[in-house]
Design a protein around this motif. Structure first.
Motif, mmCIF file in Angstrom:
data_model
loop_
_atom_site.group_PDB
_atom_site.id
_atom_site.type_symbol
_atom_site.label_atom_id
_atom_site.label_comp_id
_atom_site.label_asym_id
_atom_site.label_seq_id
_atom_site.Cartn_x
_atom_site.Cartn_y
_atom_site.Cartn_z
ATOM 1 N N PHE A 31 0.865 -1.178 0.000
ATOM 2 C CA PHE A 31 0.000 0.000 0.000
ATOM 3 C C PHE A 31 0.901 1.227 0.000
ATOM 4 C CE2 PHE A 31 -2.186 -3.560 1.914
ATOM 5 C CZ PHE A 31 -3.374 -3.580 1.199
ATOM 6 N N ALA A 32 1.166 1.712 -1.217
ATOM 7 C CA ALA A 32 2.210 2.709 -1.432
ATOM 8 C C ALA A 32 1.682 4.130 -1.342
ATOM 9 C CB ALA A 32 2.845 2.497 -2.805
ATOM 10 N N SER A 33 2.594 5.005 -0.979
ATOM 11 C CA SER A 33 2.316 6.428 -0.963
ATOM 12 C C SER A 33 3.624 7.154 -1.247
ATOM 13 C CB SER A 33 1.724 6.864 0.383
ATOM 14 O OG SER A 33 1.381 8.245 0.355
ATOM 15 N N GLY A 34 3.624 8.448 -1.079
ATOM 16 C CA GLY A 34 4.829 9.234 -1.310
ATOM 17 C C GLY A 34 4.592 10.676 -0.935
ATOM 18 N N LYS A 50 -2.050 10.057 -1.915
ATOM 19 C CA LYS A 50 -2.976 9.114 -1.321
ATOM 20 C C LYS A 50 -2.490 7.684 -1.586
ATOM 21 C CE LYS A 50 -6.945 12.183 -2.014
ATOM 22 N NZ LYS A 50 -8.262 12.355 -2.694
ATOM 23 N N THR A 51 -2.892 6.770 -0.695
ATOM 24 C CA THR A 51 -2.436 5.387 -0.771
ATOM 25 C C THR A 51 -2.942 4.693 -2.029
ATOM 26 O OG1 THR A 51 -2.365 5.221 1.634
ATOM 27 C CG2 THR A 51 -2.429 3.163 0.405
ATOM 28 N N LYS A 52 -2.038 3.927 -2.652
ATOM 29 C CA LYS A 52 -2.360 3.146 -3.843
ATOM 30 C C LYS A 52 -1.944 1.698 -3.597
ATOM 31 C CE LYS A 52 -0.874 2.467 -8.639
ATOM 32 N NZ LYS A 52 -2.235 2.265 -9.189
ATOM 33 N N ALA A 53 -2.837 0.748 -3.830
ATOM 34 C CA ALA A 53 -2.529 -0.662 -3.623
ATOM 35 C C ALA A 53 -1.753 -1.208 -4.807
ATOM 36 C CB ALA A 53 -3.811 -1.466 -3.422
ATOM 37 N N GLY A 54 -0.707 -1.978 -4.519
ATOM 38 C CA GLY A 54 0.100 -2.597 -5.555
ATOM 39 C C GLY A 54 0.443 -4.029 -5.180
ATOM 40 N N PHE A 55 1.205 -4.679 -6.021
ATOM 41 C CA PHE A 55 1.526 -6.098 -5.894
ATOM 42 C C PHE A 55 2.998 -6.267 -5.540
ATOM 43 C CE2 PHE A 55 2.952 -10.048 -8.081
ATOM 44 C CZ PHE A 55 2.175 -10.962 -7.391
ATOM 45 N N ASN A 76 12.734 -8.698 -3.975
ATOM 46 C CA ASN A 76 11.335 -8.596 -4.361
ATOM 47 C C ASN A 76 11.119 -7.795 -5.637
ATOM 48 O OD1 ASN A 76 10.465 -9.818 -1.840
ATOM 49 N ND2 ASN A 76 10.914 -7.851 -0.865
ATOM 50 N N PHE A 77 10.037 -8.116 -6.314
ATOM 51 C CA PHE A 77 9.423 -7.207 -7.276
ATOM 52 C C PHE A 77 8.314 -6.504 -6.512
ATOM 53 C CE2 PHE A 77 5.758 -6.293 -9.943
ATOM 54 C CZ PHE A 77 6.318 -5.516 -10.943
ATOM 55 N N ILE A 78 8.286 -5.185 -6.560
ATOM 56 C CA ILE A 78 7.311 -4.447 -5.769
ATOM 57 C C ILE A 78 6.812 -3.232 -6.532
ATOM 58 C CG2 ILE A 78 9.086 -3.052 -4.605
ATOM 59 C CD1 ILE A 78 7.337 -3.273 -2.044
ATOM 60 N N GLN A 79 5.536 -2.928 -6.381
ATOM 61 C CA GLN A 79 4.931 -1.767 -7.026
ATOM 62 C C GLN A 79 4.765 -0.637 -6.013
ATOM 63 O OE1 GLN A 79 1.373 -3.747 -8.577
ATOM 64 N NE2 GLN A 79 2.213 -3.632 -10.639
ATOM 65 N N LYS A 80 5.242 0.532 -6.402
ATOM 66 C CA LYS A 80 5.111 1.728 -5.573
ATOM 67 C C LYS A 80 4.318 2.782 -6.337
ATOM 68 C CE LYS A 80 9.631 0.893 -3.397
ATOM 69 N NZ LYS A 80 10.916 1.508 -2.938
ATOM 70 N N GLY A 81 4.105 3.941 -5.704
ATOM 71 C CA GLY A 81 3.378 5.015 -6.370
ATOM 72 C C GLY A 81 2.469 5.755 -5.424
ATOM 73 N N GLY A 82 1.327 6.201 -5.948
ATOM 74 C CA GLY A 82 0.374 6.943 -5.139
ATOM 75 C C GLY A 82 -0.638 7.656 -6.015
ATOM 76 N N SER A 106 2.004 4.785 -10.980
ATOM 77 C CA SER A 106 2.386 3.390 -10.738
ATOM 78 C C SER A 106 3.840 3.192 -11.137
ATOM 79 C CB SER A 106 1.499 2.434 -11.542
ATOM 80 O OG SER A 106 0.134 2.581 -11.216
ATOM 81 N N MET A 107 4.651 2.628 -10.224
ATOM 82 C CA MET A 107 6.067 2.407 -10.495
ATOM 83 C C MET A 107 6.458 1.000 -10.059
ATOM 84 S SD MET A 107 7.621 6.067 -9.164
ATOM 85 C CE MET A 107 6.960 5.833 -7.496
ATOM 86 N N SER A 108 7.264 0.345 -10.883
ATOM 87 C CA SER A 108 7.725 -1.012 -10.593
ATOM 88 C C SER A 108 9.195 -0.979 -10.210
ATOM 89 C CB SER A 108 7.525 -1.922 -11.808
ATOM 90 O OG SER A 108 6.159 -2.020 -12.136
ATOM 91 N N TYR A 109 9.542 -1.727 -9.156
ATOM 92 C CA TYR A 109 10.910 -1.751 -8.634
ATOM 93 C C TYR A 109 11.374 -3.175 -8.380
ATOM 94 C CZ TYR A 109 11.036 3.286 -7.440
ATOM 95 O OH TYR A 109 11.046 4.657 -7.482
#
Length: 241
Positions: A31-34, A50-55, A76-82, A106-109
């Motif tokens: 549950f990403a934010s920034g 605001k919080t954004k759900a990712g995988f 990990n592969f993780i999705q960040k953003g907001g 949406s950002m992938s890391y």
């Protein structure tokens, strides 16, 4: 990034040679934010996304040192953003003009998280708590946006537009395209806690806060943060009584 992953693998292998070691994987949600800050004026202005759900999905190892202490690295592969949204209403004569703007980042890391944890017996399993650095490398993303104008003023029509741009982790601040450019390396710290059953299954929760500014633009900062929940399984090592 390849050298970083290879070095981590060598270190894990060296540490685990004379210790109880287990390996496994996990899957979950982040549950990403920034937070963005504009320092171009005084005082500076900030916005929390605001919080954004990712995988998230990844591999995990646990190397037990004894006395309840373990080294628990994750790759990990993780999705960040907001998300963000703004609405502004202006009175014009007897009518109003309302402008609304939304953004979905949406950002992938790829994330390396070499954590140290402390384990203590609880029931048929073990609780664990720990912390460590977060080293993430951006590999791609997309920034979607919508803009709409609602008008009750005669002669001023309502409009709506939407689109998206690529997120490029190249660190460019003088690019001539319309893409969103960011620095690839994101460094932070994380804390975690969880419970592992005697059969190796576990659940964990963690919070990560970014310390590095990933914005390449002058007088602006952008830092990631996020809360994650994971379910996983470890094979090998010692078992809980």
């Amino acid at each position: 990034m390849k050298k970083l992953i290879l070095s981590a693998a060598v270190i894990i292998a060296a540490i685990g040679a004379n210790a109880q070691t287990s390996f496994g994987g996990h899957v979950g949600a982040n549950f990403a934010s920034g937070k963005t800050t504009d320092n171009s004026s005084t005082p500076s202005t900030s916005q929390t996304l605001k919080t954004k759900a990712g995988f998230t999905v990844g591999a995990v190892a646990e190397i037990e040192f004894g006395g309840g202490l373990s080294f628990r690295p994750e790759l990990n592969f993780i999705q960040k953003g907001g998300k963000s949204s703004e609405t502004e209403t202006t009175n014009v004569g007897a009518g109003t003009i309302t402008t609304a703007y939304t953004e979905n980042l949406s950002m992938s890391y790829l994330q390396l998280a070499p954590n140290f944890v402390y384990n203590f017996d609880a029931g048929s399993g073990k609780f664990f708590v720990g912390a460590g650095p977060d080293i993430s490398f951006g590999i791609g993303g997309k920034d979607k946006f919508t803009s709409s104008t609602t008008s009750t003023v005669a002669g001023f029509p309502s409009t709506s537009t939407s689109g998206d741009v690529k997120v490029k982790f190249d660190g460019k601040k003088d690019a001539t395209d319309n893409d969103f450019h960011l620095k690839a390396l994101d460094f932070g710290v994380n804390v975690l806690a969880g419970y592992k059953l005697s059969n190796g299954a576990f659940i964990s929760a963690g919070y990560t806060i970014g310390l590095s500014n990933i914005s390449p633009y002058d007088k602006t900062t952008f830092k990631n943060s996020g809360f994650n929940i994971k379910l996983g399984y470890l094979i090998g090592g010692s078992k809980s009584e």
